[in-house]
Design a protein around this motif. Structure first.
Motif, PDB file in Angstrom:
ATOM      1  N   GLY A 133     -19.799   2.816 -40.809  1.00  0.00           N
ATOM      2  CA  GLY A 133     -19.741   2.157 -40.099  1.00  0.00           C
ATOM      3  C   GLY A 133     -18.878   0.364 -40.601  1.00  0.00           C
ATOM      4  N   LEU A 134     -18.620  -0.430 -39.576  1.00  0.00           N
ATOM      5  CA  LEU A 134     -18.087  -1.519 -39.730  1.00  0.00           C
ATOM      6  C   LEU A 134     -18.755  -2.522 -39.211  1.00  0.00           C
ATOM      7  CD1 LEU A 134     -15.679  -2.536 -38.655  1.00  0.00           C
ATOM      8  CD2 LEU A 134     -14.741  -0.525 -39.995  1.00  0.00           C
ATOM      9  N   THR A 135     -18.666  -3.711 -39.516  1.00  0.00           N
ATOM     10  CA  THR A 135     -19.341  -5.089 -38.947  1.00  0.00           C
ATOM     11  C   THR A 135     -17.958  -6.068 -39.596  1.00  0.00           C
ATOM     12  OG1 THR A 135     -21.301  -4.748 -38.933  1.00  0.00           O
ATOM     13  CG2 THR A 135     -20.943  -6.739 -38.422  1.00  0.00           C
ATOM     14  N   VAL A 136     -17.731  -6.571 -38.019  1.00  0.00           N
ATOM     15  CA  VAL A 136     -16.319  -7.355 -38.313  1.00  0.00           C
ATOM     16  C   VAL A 136     -16.648  -9.595 -37.659  1.00  0.00           C
ATOM     17  CG1 VAL A 136     -13.840  -7.656 -37.562  1.00  0.00           C
ATOM     18  CG2 VAL A 136     -14.848  -5.643 -37.782  1.00  0.00           C
ATOM     19  N   TYR A 137     -16.457  -9.895 -38.676  1.00  0.00           N
ATOM     20  CA  TYR A 137     -16.683 -11.303 -38.835  1.00  0.00           C
ATOM     21  C   TYR A 137     -15.682 -12.337 -38.424  1.00  0.00           C
ATOM     22  CZ  TYR A 137     -21.456  -9.421 -40.824  1.00  0.00           C
ATOM     23  OH  TYR A 137     -22.392  -8.738 -41.016  1.00  0.00           O
ATOM     24  N   TRP A 138     -16.041 -13.698 -37.452  1.00  0.00           N
ATOM     25  CA  TRP A 138     -15.202 -14.587 -37.376  1.00  0.00           C
ATOM     26  C   TRP A 138     -15.843 -15.985 -36.622  1.00  0.00           C
ATOM     27  CZ3 TRP A 138     -15.685  -9.870 -34.179  1.00  0.00           C
ATOM     28  CH2 TRP A 138     -16.011 -10.518 -32.444  1.00  0.00           C
ATOM     29  N   PRO A 139     -15.101 -16.728 -37.068  1.00  0.00           N
ATOM     30  CA  PRO A 139     -15.533 -18.536 -35.741  1.00  0.00           C
ATOM     31  C   PRO A 139     -15.254 -17.830 -34.524  1.00  0.00           C
ATOM     32  CG  PRO A 139     -13.994 -18.813 -37.812  1.00  0.00           C
ATOM     33  CD  PRO A 139     -13.201 -16.985 -37.325  1.00  0.00           C
ATOM     34  N   LEU A 194     -19.058  -8.202 -34.323  1.00  0.00           N
ATOM     35  CA  LEU A 194     -19.359  -6.868 -33.779  1.00  0.00           C
ATOM     36  C   LEU A 194     -19.189  -6.085 -34.561  1.00  0.00           C
ATOM     37  CD1 LEU A 194     -16.680  -5.209 -34.096  1.00  0.00           C
ATOM     38  CD2 LEU A 194     -15.367  -6.782 -32.398  1.00  0.00           C
ATOM     39  N   SER A 195     -20.426  -4.834 -34.419  1.00  0.00           N
ATOM     40  CA  SER A 195     -20.273  -3.837 -35.311  1.00  0.00           C
ATOM     41  C   SER A 195     -19.872  -2.402 -34.494  1.00  0.00           C
ATOM     42  CB  SER A 195     -22.223  -3.228 -35.355  1.00  0.00           C
ATOM     43  OG  SER A 195     -22.253  -4.683 -36.371  1.00  0.00           O
ATOM     44  N   HIS A 246     -12.526   0.227 -28.368  1.00  0.00           N
ATOM     45  CA  HIS A 246     -14.273   0.398 -27.648  1.00  0.00           C
ATOM     46  C   HIS A 246     -14.517  -0.624 -27.270  1.00  0.00           C
ATOM     47  CE1 HIS A 246     -15.083   4.788 -29.897  1.00  0.00           C
ATOM     48  NE2 HIS A 246     -14.175   4.357 -30.798  1.00  0.00           N
ATOM     49  N   HIS A 247     -15.035  -0.720 -26.475  1.00  0.00           N
ATOM     50  CA  HIS A 247     -15.517  -2.193 -25.360  1.00  0.00           C
ATOM     51  C   HIS A 247     -16.880  -2.274 -26.380  1.00  0.00           C
ATOM     52  CE1 HIS A 247     -14.462  -5.404 -23.179  1.00  0.00           C
ATOM     53  NE2 HIS A 247     -15.605  -4.725 -22.305  1.00  0.00           N
ATOM     54  N   VAL A 248     -17.207  -3.231 -27.325  1.00  0.00           N
ATOM     55  CA  VAL A 248     -18.936  -3.559 -27.747  1.00  0.00           C
ATOM     56  C   VAL A 248     -19.221  -4.702 -27.516  1.00  0.00           C
ATOM     57  CG1 VAL A 248     -18.131  -1.781 -29.467  1.00  0.00           C
ATOM     58  CG2 VAL A 248     -17.194  -4.211 -29.890  1.00  0.00           C
ATOM     59  N   PRO A 249     -20.652  -5.570 -27.315  1.00  0.00           N
ATOM     60  CA  PRO A 249     -20.702  -6.380 -27.144  1.00  0.00           C
ATOM     61  C   PRO A 249     -20.940  -7.081 -28.776  1.00  0.00           C
ATOM     62  CG  PRO A 249     -22.863  -4.845 -28.312  1.00  0.00           C
ATOM     63  CD  PRO A 249     -21.165  -3.717 -27.861  1.00  0.00           C
ATOM     64  N   VAL A 250     -20.612  -8.725 -28.205  1.00  0.00           N
ATOM     65  CA  VAL A 250     -20.677  -9.276 -29.852  1.00  0.00           C
ATOM     66  C   VAL A 250     -21.593 -10.162 -29.901  1.00  0.00           C
ATOM     67  CG1 VAL A 250     -18.859 -11.887 -29.977  1.00  0.00           C
ATOM     68  CG2 VAL A 250     -18.348  -9.652 -28.757  1.00  0.00           C
ATOM     69  N   CYS A 306     -17.407 -14.805 -26.046  1.00  0.00           N
ATOM     70  CA  CYS A 306     -17.065 -13.618 -25.032  1.00  0.00           C
ATOM     71  C   CYS A 306     -18.788 -13.543 -25.369  1.00  0.00           C
ATOM     72  CB  CYS A 306     -15.347 -13.349 -24.974  1.00  0.00           C
ATOM     73  SG  CYS A 306     -14.197 -13.973 -24.384  1.00  0.00           S
ATOM     74  N   ASP A 307     -18.935 -12.491 -24.595  1.00  0.00           N
ATOM     75  CA  ASP A 307     -19.854 -11.647 -24.965  1.00  0.00           C
ATOM     76  C   ASP A 307     -19.622 -10.248 -25.595  1.00  0.00           C
ATOM     77  OD1 ASP A 307     -19.423 -11.050 -23.017  1.00  0.00           O
ATOM     78  OD2 ASP A 307     -21.198 -11.382 -22.159  1.00  0.00           O
TER      79      ASP A 307
END
Length: 213
Positions: free
Chosen positions: A122-128, A181-182, A168-172, A134-135
């Motif tokens: 898996g992976l996790t993406v980060y941004w400001p 998001l993961s 995929h639609h995932v929570p933030v 949005c959630d």
């Protein structure tokens, strides 16, 4: 008209008597009585000037009127009399709900990879995060060798909008001003010693954080 005339005469008196008083005060051979007379005359002129100044200042200041409220105005309307309908109702305050979701395409600033054995799990993406974050978000990852091309779009998207395959639609999540998001990947994804994350929208590299086993 009396006040302006008196002020004019006072000024004329100053003009005439001032040289005389100075001569009486500082002239040679004058005795004490003459000097006292000159000093008293100047003092009287000064006092008269101050009185005229105060009088004119009071005349220029408008009189203040104090409104007295009648006792019956605090009471309600008499019995049998309908209340007046001419009053304008105060506007109700606008609702202070949370702002609408800021649907946008973010610019990822980091990616963290997680592994299970020798497979990329898996992976996790980060941004400001934005003020109206949005959630949820839509994310897709395509692997080509050691390259991971990542697409991210925040918010709910229209049904007819085109997304990359496998989106995929995932929570933030938001923590300390950073959104993330993961995404869980297929365990058959091959493990490479050195992955390179690519922004799918811009084609630029995304820095990798420490891997998680």
């Amino acid at each position: 008209m009396a006040a302006p005339m008196f002020a004019f005469l006072l000024g004329l008196t100053w003009l005439v008597l001032t040289p005389v008083c100075v001569w009486l005060l500082f002239g040679r051979g004058h005795r004490g009585l003459l000097r006292v007379t000159g000093a008293l005359t100047l003092a009287a002129l000064q006092a008269a000037t101050m009185v005229v100044g105060f009088t004119q200042e009071a005349a220029r200041t408008p009189a203040r009127t104090v409104a007295v409220r009648a006792p019956h105005t605090d009471a309600g309307p008499p019995a049998g009399v309908a209340p007046s309908t001419g009053a304008v109702a105060a506007p109700s305050p606008a609702p202070t709900g949370s702002p609408a979701c800021d649907s946008r395409i973010p610019d990822p600033e980091a990616v963290r990879l997680s592994f299970r054995g020798r497979s990329l799990h898996g992976l996790t993406v980060y941004w400001p995060a934005s003020p109206a974050q949005c959630d949820t978000a839509t994310v897709a990852v395509h692997q080509a060798g050691h390259r991971l091309r990542i697409w991210v779009q925040e918010g709910a998207t229209a049904p007819q909008a085109r997304h990359p395959e496998g989106a995929h639609h995932v929570p933030v999540r938001v923590e300390q001003g950073t959104a993330s998001l993961s995404l869980r990947l297929s365990p058959v994804t091959r493990h490479h010693r050195r992955y390179v994350a690519i922004n799918g929208q811009t084609g630029t590299k995304i820095p990798l954080r420490s891997h998680i086993s």
